[in-house]
Design a protein around this motif. Structure first.
Motif, PDB file in Angstrom:
ATOM      1  N   ILE A   1       5.782  -4.778  34.346  1.00  0.00           N
ATOM      2  CA  ILE A   1       6.516  -4.017  33.328  1.00  0.00           C
ATOM      3  C   ILE A   1       5.504  -3.335  32.407  1.00  0.00           C
ATOM      4  CG2 ILE A   1       8.556  -5.509  33.440  1.00  0.00           C
ATOM      5  CD1 ILE A   1       7.712  -6.864  30.886  1.00  0.00           C
ATOM      6  N   GLU A   2       5.975  -2.495  31.502  1.00  0.00           N
ATOM      7  CA  GLU A   2       5.044  -1.707  30.685  1.00  0.00           C
ATOM      8  C   GLU A   2       4.548  -2.464  29.451  1.00  0.00           C
ATOM      9  OE1 GLU A   2       4.984   2.655  28.640  1.00  0.00           O
ATOM     10  OE2 GLU A   2       6.150   2.372  30.477  1.00  0.00           O
ATOM     11  N   TYR A   3       3.265  -2.224  29.117  1.00  0.00           N
ATOM     12  CA  TYR A   3       2.680  -2.821  27.915  1.00  0.00           C
ATOM     13  C   TYR A   3       2.584  -1.753  26.823  1.00  0.00           C
ATOM     14  CZ  TYR A   3      -1.079  -4.114  24.737  1.00  0.00           C
ATOM     15  OH  TYR A   3      -1.825  -4.336  23.606  1.00  0.00           O
ATOM     16  N   ILE A   4       3.073  -2.078  25.643  1.00  0.00           N
ATOM     17  CA  ILE A   4       2.977  -1.123  24.525  1.00  0.00           C
ATOM     18  C   ILE A   4       2.207  -1.764  23.368  1.00  0.00           C
ATOM     19  CG2 ILE A   4       4.271   0.297  22.876  1.00  0.00           C
ATOM     20  CD1 ILE A   4       6.538   0.379  24.995  1.00  0.00           C
ATOM     21  N   ASP A   5       1.040  -1.163  23.066  1.00  0.00           N
ATOM     22  CA  ASP A   5       0.134  -1.676  22.038  1.00  0.00           C
ATOM     23  C   ASP A   5       0.419  -0.935  20.724  1.00  0.00           C
ATOM     24  OD1 ASP A   5      -2.032  -2.158  20.381  1.00  0.00           O
ATOM     25  OD2 ASP A   5      -3.563  -1.628  21.867  1.00  0.00           O
ATOM     26  N   THR A   6       1.154  -1.566  19.806  1.00  0.00           N
ATOM     27  CA  THR A   6       1.528  -0.839  18.584  1.00  0.00           C
ATOM     28  C   THR A   6       0.378  -0.765  17.579  1.00  0.00           C
ATOM     29  OG1 THR A   6       2.439  -2.785  17.470  1.00  0.00           O
ATOM     30  CG2 THR A   6       3.948  -1.518  18.847  1.00  0.00           C
ATOM     31  N   GLY A   7      -0.553  -1.722  17.632  1.00  0.00           N
ATOM     32  CA  GLY A   7      -1.711  -1.676  16.728  1.00  0.00           C
ATOM     33  C   GLY A   7      -2.493  -0.389  16.952  1.00  0.00           C
ATOM     34  N   ALA A   8      -2.580   0.026  18.232  1.00  0.00           N
ATOM     35  CA  ALA A   8      -3.313   1.256  18.563  1.00  0.00           C
ATOM     36  C   ALA A   8      -2.686   2.457  17.864  1.00  0.00           C
ATOM     37  CB  ALA A   8      -3.326   1.458  20.073  1.00  0.00           C
ATOM     38  N   MET A   9      -1.368   2.417  17.653  1.00  0.00           N
ATOM     39  CA  MET A   9      -0.689   3.551  17.001  1.00  0.00           C
ATOM     40  C   MET A   9      -1.078   3.620  15.517  1.00  0.00           C
ATOM     41  SD  MET A   9       3.056   3.096  18.661  1.00  0.00           S
ATOM     42  CE  MET A   9       3.234   2.776  20.409  1.00  0.00           C
ATOM     43  N   TYR A  10      -1.118   2.454  14.849  1.00  0.00           N
ATOM     44  CA  TYR A  10      -1.544   2.438  13.440  1.00  0.00           C
ATOM     45  C   TYR A  10      -2.998   2.885  13.336  1.00  0.00           C
ATOM     46  CZ  TYR A  10       2.889   0.338  12.306  1.00  0.00           C
ATOM     47  OH  TYR A  10       4.240   0.139  12.147  1.00  0.00           O
ATOM     48  N   ARG A  11      -3.790   2.517  14.350  1.00  0.00           N
ATOM     49  CA  ARG A  11      -5.196   2.929  14.356  1.00  0.00           C
ATOM     50  C   ARG A  11      -5.316   4.447  14.533  1.00  0.00           C
ATOM     51  NH1 ARG A  11      -9.063  -1.120  15.437  1.00  0.00           N
ATOM     52  NH2 ARG A  11      -8.112  -3.179  15.345  1.00  0.00           N
ATOM     53  N   ALA A  12      -4.481   5.019  15.399  1.00  0.00           N
ATOM     54  CA  ALA A  12      -4.549   6.467  15.637  1.00  0.00           C
ATOM     55  C   ALA A  12      -4.171   7.236  14.364  1.00  0.00           C
ATOM     56  CB  ALA A  12      -3.624   6.844  16.795  1.00  0.00           C
ATOM     57  N   ILE A  13      -3.146   6.746  13.650  1.00  0.00           N
ATOM     58  CA  ILE A  13      -2.757   7.410  12.400  1.00  0.00           C
ATOM     59  C   ILE A  13      -3.893   7.291  11.374  1.00  0.00           C
ATOM     60  CG2 ILE A  13      -1.105   7.353  10.451  1.00  0.00           C
ATOM     61  CD1 ILE A  13       0.018   8.430  13.204  1.00  0.00           C
ATOM     62  N   THR A  14      -4.565   6.137  11.370  1.00  0.00           N
ATOM     63  CA  THR A  14      -5.695   5.936  10.446  1.00  0.00           C
ATOM     64  C   THR A  14      -6.826   6.912  10.767  1.00  0.00           C
ATOM     65  OG1 THR A  14      -5.097   3.612  10.334  1.00  0.00           O
ATOM     66  CG2 THR A  14      -7.295   4.192   9.526  1.00  0.00           C
ATOM     67  N   LEU A  15      -7.088   7.107  12.062  1.00  0.00           N
ATOM     68  CA  LEU A  15      -8.142   8.050  12.475  1.00  0.00           C
ATOM     69  C   LEU A  15      -7.809   9.446  11.953  1.00  0.00           C
ATOM     70  CD1 LEU A  15     -10.669   8.744  14.234  1.00  0.00           C
ATOM     71  CD2 LEU A  15      -9.105   9.083  16.151  1.00  0.00           C
ATOM     72  N   LYS A  16      -6.560   9.846  12.129  1.00  0.00           N
ATOM     73  CA  LYS A  16      -6.183  11.194  11.684  1.00  0.00           C
ATOM     74  C   LYS A  16      -6.279  11.298  10.153  1.00  0.00           C
ATOM     75  CE  LYS A  16      -2.893  14.914  12.405  1.00  0.00           C
ATOM     76  NZ  LYS A  16      -1.837  15.459  13.247  1.00  0.00           N
ATOM     77  N   ALA A  17      -5.856  10.241   9.459  1.00  0.00           N
ATOM     78  CA  ALA A  17      -5.900  10.250   7.992  1.00  0.00           C
ATOM     79  C   ALA A  17      -7.340  10.373   7.489  1.00  0.00           C
ATOM     80  CB  ALA A  17      -5.257   8.970   7.461  1.00  0.00           C
ATOM     81  N   ILE A  18      -8.256   9.661   8.150  1.00  0.00           N
ATOM     82  CA  ILE A  18      -9.671   9.726   7.751  1.00  0.00           C
ATOM     83  C   ILE A  18     -10.217  11.130   8.005  1.00  0.00           C
ATOM     84  CG2 ILE A  18     -12.008   8.919   8.344  1.00  0.00           C
ATOM     85  CD1 ILE A  18     -10.807   6.113   8.743  1.00  0.00           C
ATOM     86  N   ARG A  19      -9.888  11.669   9.174  1.00  0.00           N
ATOM     87  CA  ARG A  19     -10.383  13.016   9.509  1.00  0.00           C
ATOM     88  C   ARG A  19      -9.870  14.054   8.524  1.00  0.00           C
ATOM     89  NH1 ARG A  19      -9.610  13.317  16.056  1.00  0.00           N
ATOM     90  NH2 ARG A  19     -11.578  12.340  16.640  1.00  0.00           N
ATOM     91  N   LEU A  20      -8.618  13.879   8.086  1.00  0.00           N
ATOM     92  CA  LEU A  20      -8.034  14.853   7.155  1.00  0.00           C
ATOM     93  C   LEU A  20      -8.528  14.630   5.725  1.00  0.00           C
ATOM     94  CD1 LEU A  20      -4.337  14.940   8.450  1.00  0.00           C
ATOM     95  CD2 LEU A  20      -6.039  16.772   8.664  1.00  0.00           C
ATOM     96  N   GLY A  21      -9.141  13.457   5.504  1.00  0.00           N
ATOM     97  CA  GLY A  21      -9.671  13.150   4.172  1.00  0.00           C
ATOM     98  C   GLY A  21      -8.591  12.958   3.114  1.00  0.00           C
ATOM     99  N   ILE A  22      -7.425  12.465   3.521  1.00  0.00           N
ATOM    100  CA  ILE A  22      -6.334  12.281   2.552  1.00  0.00           C
ATOM    101  C   ILE A  22      -6.556  11.026   1.709  1.00  0.00           C
ATOM    102  CG2 ILE A  22      -4.598  13.408   4.018  1.00  0.00           C
ATOM    103  CD1 ILE A  22      -3.570  10.340   4.430  1.00  0.00           C
ATOM    104  N   ASP A  23      -5.807  10.903   0.627  1.00  0.00           N
ATOM    105  CA  ASP A  23      -5.802   9.665  -0.154  1.00  0.00           C
ATOM    106  C   ASP A  23      -4.841   8.720   0.580  1.00  0.00           C
ATOM    107  OD1 ASP A  23      -5.399   7.583  -1.851  1.00  0.00           O
ATOM    108  OD2 ASP A  23      -4.667   8.775  -3.544  1.00  0.00           O
TER     109      ASP A  23
END
Ligand code: DC
Length: 217
Positions: free
Chosen positions: A27-49
């Motif tokens: 069956i399929e594995y869904i890693d939700t921590g990776a999603m929070y990490r991806a949003i964090t990467l984008k937030a850092i790149r955008l330099g937001i507060d």
């Protein structure tokens, strides 16, 4: 069709176990921590507060995809980048923001809607899949979790001392379990597995036993 929710603190082995389990059950594995990490990467790149909920307007133009186990953020494969120490140290901040959680929970429910899945995270049994047929709360001692994290990092060429790693894990445990929005919490109907003195295969077989006991396979 059935759902397995695996929650627990950082470094308890959730993703390793969930991946093996999904492959054993086909069956399929869904890693939700990776999603929070991806949003964090984008937030850092955008330099937001990152502390300010109003800075997350970028979510509406954000596209997440999982393709053969790879994480694709706005068309870019970020599978390795989201595992960096910088992301690990910052991920607790976007994870406590309400609109980030709503955005990701919605996405997680959508992608698991019409198939059997193993999903791991912090709020899967409590919030994302409250009706999951099997809920596991996977934990281990702090020292054991730190040693595993160090080993994982060593393979990626990153060295941190045991003391530093324990401190980092304790800080993240504290932040994840005391935040206001969906804190890390054992669901009342979850089965607790302490993996401190268990091998990966022992944990996987224990869960497969629980799956068959419930008549899911
Ligand atoms: O499992 P992980 O270390 O990749 O998770 C990274 C962070 O994401 C973790 O510190 C808290 C957050 N997280 C969350 O809040 N809810 C989830 N369902 C999964 C992860």
């Amino acid at each position: 069709m059935y759902k397995i929710a695996i929650d627990g603190p950082a470094g308890a082995g959730k993703s390793t176990i969930a991946k093996k389990l999904a492959s054993a059950l086909n069956i399929e594995y869904i890693d939700t921590g990776a999603m929070y990490r991806a949003i964090t990467l984008k937030a850092i790149r955008l330099g937001i507060d990152m502390e300010d909920e109003n800075s997350y307007g970028f979510l509406k133009d954000t596209n997440l995809d999982i393709c053969n186990g790879r994480f694709i953020l706005d068309g870019e494969d970020v599978s390795e980048k989201i595992r960096s120490v910088e992301i690990t140290e910052n991920v607790s901040t976007p994870s406590k923001i309400k609109c980030v959680r709503e955005f990701l929970v919605d996405y997680q429910r959508k992608i698991s809607d019409k198939k059997s899945v193993v999903m791991d995270g912090r709020d899967i049994g409590t919030v994302v899949l409250p009706k999951a047929e099997l809920k596991i709360f996977l934990t281990a001692s702090v020292e054991c979790r730190a040693r595993r994290r160090m080993l994982e990092r060593k393979l990626a060429g990153i060295e941190k001392s045991l003391e530093e790693t324990i401190e980092e894990i304790e800080i993240r445990d504290y932040k994840d379990s005391t935040r206001k929005e969906s804190p890390l919490k054992k669901s009342e109907d979850a089965v607790v597995i302490d993996s401190s003195n268990m091998s990966i295969d022992e944990v996987v077989s224990t869960i497969i036993y629980l799956v068959s006991e419930r008549g899911l396979v």
